[in-house]
Design a protein around this motif. Structure first.
Motif, mmCIF file in Angstrom:
data_model
loop_
_atom_site.group_PDB
_atom_site.id
_atom_site.type_symbol
_atom_site.label_atom_id
_atom_site.label_comp_id
_atom_site.label_asym_id
_atom_site.label_seq_id
_atom_site.Cartn_x
_atom_site.Cartn_y
_atom_site.Cartn_z
ATOM 1 N N LYS A 294 -13.303 -103.054 -27.939
ATOM 2 C CA LYS A 294 -12.268 -103.250 -26.940
ATOM 3 C C LYS A 294 -10.836 -103.353 -27.868
ATOM 4 O O LYS A 294 -10.856 -103.911 -29.038
ATOM 5 N N ASP B 42 -20.541 -105.886 -23.654
ATOM 6 C CA ASP B 42 -20.980 -106.337 -22.374
ATOM 7 C C ASP B 42 -22.646 -106.170 -22.242
ATOM 8 O O ASP B 42 -23.334 -107.084 -21.503
ATOM 9 N N THR B 43 -23.294 -105.136 -22.768
ATOM 10 C CA THR B 43 -24.904 -104.799 -22.424
ATOM 11 C C THR B 43 -25.471 -105.212 -23.782
ATOM 12 O O THR B 43 -26.760 -105.214 -23.689
ATOM 13 N N GLU C 97 -19.506 -94.611 -26.508
ATOM 14 C CA GLU C 97 -19.235 -94.751 -25.103
ATOM 15 C C GLU C 97 -17.779 -95.393 -24.825
ATOM 16 O O GLU C 97 -17.267 -95.336 -23.567
ATOM 17 N N ASP C 98 -17.462 -96.414 -25.727
ATOM 18 C CA ASP C 98 -16.407 -97.001 -25.220
ATOM 19 C C ASP C 98 -15.098 -96.607 -26.283
ATOM 20 O O ASP C 98 -13.928 -97.175 -26.339
ATOM 21 N N THR D 251 -16.882 -94.354 -18.736
ATOM 22 C CA THR D 251 -17.393 -94.084 -20.086
ATOM 23 C C THR D 251 -16.626 -93.170 -20.845
ATOM 24 O O THR D 251 -15.286 -92.530 -20.381
ATOM 25 N N LEU E 11 -12.297 -99.977 -22.776
ATOM 26 C CA LEU E 11 -13.727 -99.841 -22.625
ATOM 27 C C LEU E 11 -14.234 -100.984 -23.579
ATOM 28 O O LEU E 11 -13.975 -101.204 -24.657
ATOM 29 N N ASN E 12 -15.323 -101.563 -23.150
ATOM 30 C CA ASN E 12 -16.112 -102.609 -23.887
ATOM 31 C C ASN E 12 -17.714 -102.810 -23.419
ATOM 32 O O ASN E 12 -18.121 -103.866 -23.324
ATOM 33 N N SER E 13 -18.010 -101.803 -22.776
ATOM 34 C CA SER E 13 -19.326 -101.711 -22.322
ATOM 35 C C SER E 13 -20.448 -101.987 -23.579
ATOM 36 O O SER E 13 -21.620 -102.729 -22.777
ATOM 37 N N TYR E 14 -20.294 -101.889 -24.340
ATOM 38 C CA TYR E 14 -21.302 -101.896 -25.568
ATOM 39 C C TYR E 14 -21.508 -103.479 -25.918
ATOM 40 O O TYR E 14 -22.583 -103.777 -25.660
ATOM 41 N N GLU F 243 -19.960 -96.504 -13.948
ATOM 42 C CA GLU F 243 -19.289 -96.972 -14.912
ATOM 43 C C GLU F 243 -18.426 -96.233 -15.725
ATOM 44 O O GLU F 243 -18.735 -94.985 -16.035
#
Length: 713
Positions: A268, A239-240, A227-228, A81, A234-237, A79
């Motif tokens: 984001k 999303d999880t 991490e974003d 990061t 990035l928008n993993s935070y 992914e």
């Protein structure tokens, strides 16, 4: 590689050497990393981030930056990061190198050693990186990279797994940030949550970067969830992220998760890069970049600050400039905000030390970096709870019954945090995430109340009193100086006043003495004139004593006035002269009056009151004359205060007053009848002594001293 190692890859990605080429600019010269693959070509801006603008003016400098990792086939991570880089750059003179290749054409050689990690563990890495970089330059042979390989292996062994949150805070300059910006630290904290475009500028790259990381660390848990932050995409935070459904009040991590922390300030559309070179400005102007926190040492950005920033933070002069008017009202601090941040700022300043700005000066909690983060965590939780309570009041009221309100809360506590800021925050992306993944009634867990609502604590009152006394020190010194000067002036004035009084007294005394002296002179001149007139009258009179008279030689004496100031001594001298010359053989027939012939001594009659005596003329001298004395008359209160000595010529007619002369003397000036110095046993009356009774003596107490000193003979 085991499953655990696959699930948790090493924190250290790789170590590289970046050099400055005189024609191509900064470029990566050496890389060592996992799987033996050179990953430096994935980040074209890495050489520019590791050798900042202006670094050549420093002997040693550090740079912190972020890198966007995009996985490729065969990579462990799958992914996108954010990776974090830290570099230490130095320079050396070319003539000191032991080995110099053809690429070295300038007088100095500049290089940097870079460490890329998956977490911002800058504090622990910095110390080791500094030692290795210095040793790498001291060996004066950049072709020998053994020490760089050793550094990588050592770091991999040290940071092979996740580390604690406290290790991520190591090496930050949070105390210095608060010490520099004071109350503006809270302005920056609240601005970061509002997601504006924030630009940090400064000439010191390490201070520039560490100040931004220190600001980010004030949001609880955010330093671990960055991490974003390397890219707006990035928008993993989110999303999880899952909504917390349980709470363990004794577990801080559980409490933070239930309160929706950390706030994702770089989700984001956001970007965080502590050092951003000019080559990355294109990313800032992209449409998907909505907000960011970046740093730069290039002054070209200052000339276009309105284009690249809503808020400009200048590290060199510790200023915060709000360029976008939309953020002016939301970023105004309330009274509670200002009191709260001032208490933290004073705690830092009271424990500040220029020698070690990361240490509060002693083993104390107040004023430390942990103390600052704890206070900001308390503030942020109260803020989030107050916002939820404000939403509750707006959704179900007004009016609300007292049973539906918190009994210990009056009104809307969100007003103490600035309602303009709250309304602006509700438009941000991180508020959307917060509101989506948190409970509606967070205020039942954390009290919705500003941490500084209410009266001052005892410590705060004491601190404010101490500060006010310190502020009054210059005024107190000025007042003391004024009082001292005034006292000296008053003392001088009184001294001058009394000196003038004494001078006036002396002048008046001299004037009176001059007047007395002038009066005495006038009296003496008048007496001299009067005596001269009487003397001339006596010379013209037929009763005057002449040199051809038949008076015996002892009678032809000169009668002079005594000039001695003592009447007794004058009379004594006259009596002694009479004794030596001898008086006539006849004795006075009466103690009061005596009739005699040509050889008889002068008669003394205390009852007679003739006019003032006229001095007798003498062929040899003219004696000085005293003024006439008042005569004792029958009406005088002291009839016997004076005695009259008559000088008669035995051949003259005693009935004729013109032929007699007399002198009027005070009774106490008459010498006593019995002379103690007389050895003769004869009767003193033969010598002309006149017995005077002491009752006849009346001192001249009512007359002046000048009159008492005069005596007629």
């Amino acid at each position: 590689m085991s499953d655990d190692e696959t699930a948790s890859p090493p924190l250290i990605v790789g170590v590289c050497v970046v050099g400055f080429h005189h024609t191509r600019g900064p470029e990566v010269e050496f890389w060592i990393g996992e799987n033996g693959e050179d990953m430096s070509n994935r980040w074209p801006n890495l050489p520019f981030q590791s050798l900042p603008d202006g670094s050549h003016s420093h002997e040693e400098d550090y740079s912190y930056f972020t890198l966007l990792y995009e996985p490729q086939p065969g990579d462990v991570a799958t992914e996108p990061t954010t990776y974090f880089g830290i570099s230490c750059n130095r320079q050396i003179r070319a003539d000191k190198l032991l080995y110099k290749d053809a690429e070295v054409t300038r007088s100095t050689v500049q290089k940097s050693v870079v460490v890329v990690a998956r977490k911002p563990i800058f504090g622990p890495i910095r110390e080791k990186l500094a030692v290795v970089t210095r040793a790498y330059f001291l060996q004066a042979n950049f072709q020998d990279r053994t020490i760089i390989i050793t550094l990588y292996n050592n770091l991999v062994q040290l940071f092979h797994s996740d580390i604690a949150e406290t290790d991520l805070y190591n090496g930050m300059t949070l105390r210095e940030l608060v010490h520099r910006f004071k109350y503006k630290t809270l302005v920056l904290f609240k601005a970061l949550i509002l997601e504006p475009r924030i630009l940090f500028f400064g000439s010191n790259t390490e201070l520039l970067c560490s100040s931004q990381f220190s600001l980010v660390s004030l949001i609880p848990g955010l330093i671990e969830r960055l991490e974003d932050c390397a890219s707006p995409s990035l928008n993993s935070y989110e999303d999880t992220l899952k909504k917390s459904t349980s709470l363990r009040s004794s577990d801080r991590e559980s409490l933070l998760a239930f309160m929706g922390l950390p706030l994702q300030a770089f989700g984001k559309g956001g970007l965080f890069n502590p050092y951003t070179p000019l080559q990355q400005l294109e990313t800032l102007t992209k449409a998907d970049t909505k907000f960011y926190l970046i740093g730069s040492t290039n002054s070209l950005l200052l000339s276009q600050k309105e284009k690249f920033a809503d808020i400009l933070v200048n590290i060199d002069n510790n200023s915060v400039e709000i360029l976008n008017p939309e953020f002016e009202s939301p970023l105004q601090l309330t009274t509670c905000d200002r009191k709260w941040i001032d208490s933290i700022s004073h705690a830092v300043d009271d424990t500040w030390s220029d020698e070690d700005n990361n240490d509060p000066g002693s083993i104390v909690f107040t004023g430390s970096e942990d103390f600052i983060r704890w206070k900001f965590e308390e503030y942020l939780m109260a803020l989030l709870s107050s916002v939820k309570y404000d939403g509750y009041l707006q959704k179900y009221g007004p009016p609300l019954s007292p049973e539906d309100l918190l009994p210990t809360i009056d009104g809307n506590p969100a007003e103490d945090f600035n309602m303009n800021w709250i309304n602006r925050w509700k438009l941000t992306n991180n508020y959307r995430v917060f509101h989506k993944f948190t409970d509606e009634e967070l205020f039942d867990v954390v009290m919705p109340k500003h941490p500084f609502t209410g009266s001052f604590s005892l410590e705060e009152v004491q601190r404010k009193l101490s500060q006010q006394m310190q502020n009054l020190a210059p005024a107190r010194d000025a007042i003391a100086k004024t009082f001292s000067t005034g006292s000296q002036r008053v003392t001088t004035a009184f001294g001058n006043f009394w000196a003038e009084i004494e001078a006036m007294r002396e002048k008046e005394r001299a004037r009176r003495d001059a007047q007395k002296f002038a009066m005495r002179q006038e009296n003496a001149d008048a007496e001299s004139v009067a005596g001269t007139d009487e003397l001339n009258t006596a010379k013209a009179s037929p009763s005057s004593v002449s040199s051809g008279s038949s008076v015996s030689s002892r009678r032809q004496h000169h009668i002079t006035l005594a000039t001695d100031s003592s009447p007794v001594s004058s009379w004594t001298r006259w009596a002694q002269e009479r004794r030596l010359r001898g008086f006539g053989s006849r004795k006075p027939s009466s103690p009061r009056s005596t009739s005699h012939g040509s050889d008889s001594p002068p008669s003394v009659d205390s009852k007679s009151t003739p006019p003032a005596a006229s001095p007798l003329s003498s062929p040899s001298s003219q004696p000085p004359t005293l003024p006439s004395r008042p005569h004792a008359t029958a009406s005088d209160p002291t009839p016997e205060s004076y005695t009259t000595i008559s000088l008669e010529d035995p051949n003259s007619n005693t009935n004729n007053p013109s032929t007699a002369s007399s002198i009027e003397l005070p009774m106490h000036d008459v010498y006593p009848t019995n002379d103690p110095d007389d050895d003769d046993d004869s009767d003193d009356s033969d010598l002309g002594y006149v017995p005077i009774s002491t009752k006849d003596i009346n001192p001249w107490d009512q007359h002046s001293g000048d009159q008492q000193s005069e005596m007629a003979t």
